[in-house]
Design a protein around this motif. Structure first.
Motif, short mmCIF file in Angstrom:
data_model
loop_
_atom_site.label_atom_id
_atom_site.label_comp_id
_atom_site.label_asym_id
_atom_site.label_seq_id
_atom_site.Cartn_x
_atom_site.Cartn_y
_atom_site.Cartn_z
N GLY A 1 30.47 82.04 57.76
CA GLY A 1 30.35 81.52 56.52
C GLY A 1 30.04 82.79 55.41
N PHE A 2 29.37 83.53 55.94
CA PHE A 2 28.91 84.82 54.93
C PHE A 2 30.44 85.56 54.87
CE2 PHE A 2 27.49 89.40 54.57
CZ PHE A 2 26.86 89.32 53.45
N GLY A 3 31.09 85.87 55.80
CA GLY A 3 32.09 86.47 55.72
C GLY A 3 33.24 85.97 54.87
N THR A 4 33.24 84.60 54.81
CA THR A 4 34.07 83.62 53.93
C THR A 4 33.57 83.90 52.56
OG1 THR A 4 34.57 82.16 55.61
CG2 THR A 4 35.09 81.45 53.60
N ALA A 5 32.42 84.04 52.22
CA ALA A 5 31.76 84.06 50.83
C ALA A 5 32.16 85.35 50.56
CB ALA A 5 30.50 83.70 51.05
N LEU B 1 34.43 87.25 51.26
CA LEU B 1 36.17 87.22 51.08
C LEU B 1 36.36 86.56 49.50
CD1 LEU B 1 38.99 88.25 51.93
CD2 LEU B 1 38.82 86.12 53.17
N ILE B 2 35.54 85.53 49.44
CA ILE B 2 36.22 84.60 48.16
C ILE B 2 35.52 85.61 46.94
CG2 ILE B 2 35.56 82.94 46.86
CD1 ILE B 2 35.35 81.10 49.58
N TRP B 3 34.36 86.04 47.37
CA TRP B 3 33.82 87.06 46.16
C TRP B 3 34.70 88.23 45.75
CZ3 TRP B 3 31.59 91.86 46.50
CH2 TRP B 3 31.08 92.33 45.43
N LEU B 4 35.29 88.92 46.68
CA LEU B 4 36.03 89.99 46.73
C LEU B 4 37.53 89.43 46.01
CD1 LEU B 4 35.79 91.96 50.02
CD2 LEU B 4 34.90 92.83 47.68
N LEU B 5 37.99 88.30 46.24
CA LEU B 5 39.20 87.85 45.63
C LEU B 5 38.97 87.59 44.14
CD1 LEU B 5 40.44 85.59 48.51
CD2 LEU B 5 41.45 87.84 47.65
N VAL B 6 37.88 87.00 43.67
CA VAL B 6 37.31 86.69 42.27
C VAL B 6 37.20 87.92 41.52
CG1 VAL B 6 35.56 86.03 40.82
CG2 VAL B 6 36.26 84.41 42.75
N VAL B 7 36.76 88.89 42.22
CA VAL B 7 36.51 90.24 41.43
C VAL B 7 37.88 90.89 41.14
CG1 VAL B 7 35.66 92.52 41.57
CG2 VAL B 7 34.14 90.76 42.05
N ALA B 8 38.58 90.80 42.37
CA ALA B 8 39.94 91.58 42.36
C ALA B 8 40.74 90.88 41.30
CB ALA B 8 40.90 91.48 43.64
N ALA B 9 40.68 89.57 41.28
CA ALA B 9 41.52 88.80 40.18
C ALA B 9 41.10 88.99 38.69
CB ALA B 9 41.30 87.31 40.38
N LEU B 10 39.72 89.20 38.49
CA LEU B 10 39.10 89.58 37.35
C LEU B 10 39.62 90.95 36.89
CD1 LEU B 10 35.65 88.10 37.45
CD2 LEU B 10 37.50 87.31 35.90
N VAL B 11 39.74 92.00 37.74
CA VAL B 11 40.24 93.35 37.36
C VAL B 11 41.86 93.16 37.21
CG1 VAL B 11 40.84 95.41 38.40
CG2 VAL B 11 38.68 94.45 38.70
#
Length: 90
Positions: A7-11, A13-23
């Motif tokens: 669950g922590f790893g999934t969270a 990963l989602i956070w990294l994807l959101v940050v990458a998308a914002l960039v």
């Protein structure tokens, strides 16, 4: 415990994807704020979290790097390096 780590790893990963998308979409300032653990405007805790993260990264690198390589490149006192790495001073 395994499900907690998944669950922590999934969270993360989602956070990294959101940050990458914002960039990618040009919202770097928003992405930069999402990477802050504690915002700087909180008087004491804001700057301290930066030091804690830096120490944790340095400690991880010191534990994973062979000791002879560390000592070759470390300009400070070897005892300080041992303290950072969490090893007994040699």
């Amino acid at each position: 415990m395994r499900y907690l780590l998944i669950g922590f790893g999934t969270a993360v990963l989602i956070w990294l994807l959101v940050v990458a998308a914002l960039v990618v979409f040009g919202r770097r300032s928003v992405a930069r704020e999402l990477t802050r653990l504690i915002p700087e405007f909180i008087p004491v805790a804001g700057p301290i979290d930066d030091a804690i993260v830096a120490l944790l990264v340095l400690r991880h690198l010191a534990r994973k790097t062979p000791r002879n390589v560390l000592l070759e490149h470390w300009r400070g006192n070897p005892r300080t390096l041992a303290i950072i790495a969490g090893r007994a001073a040699a």
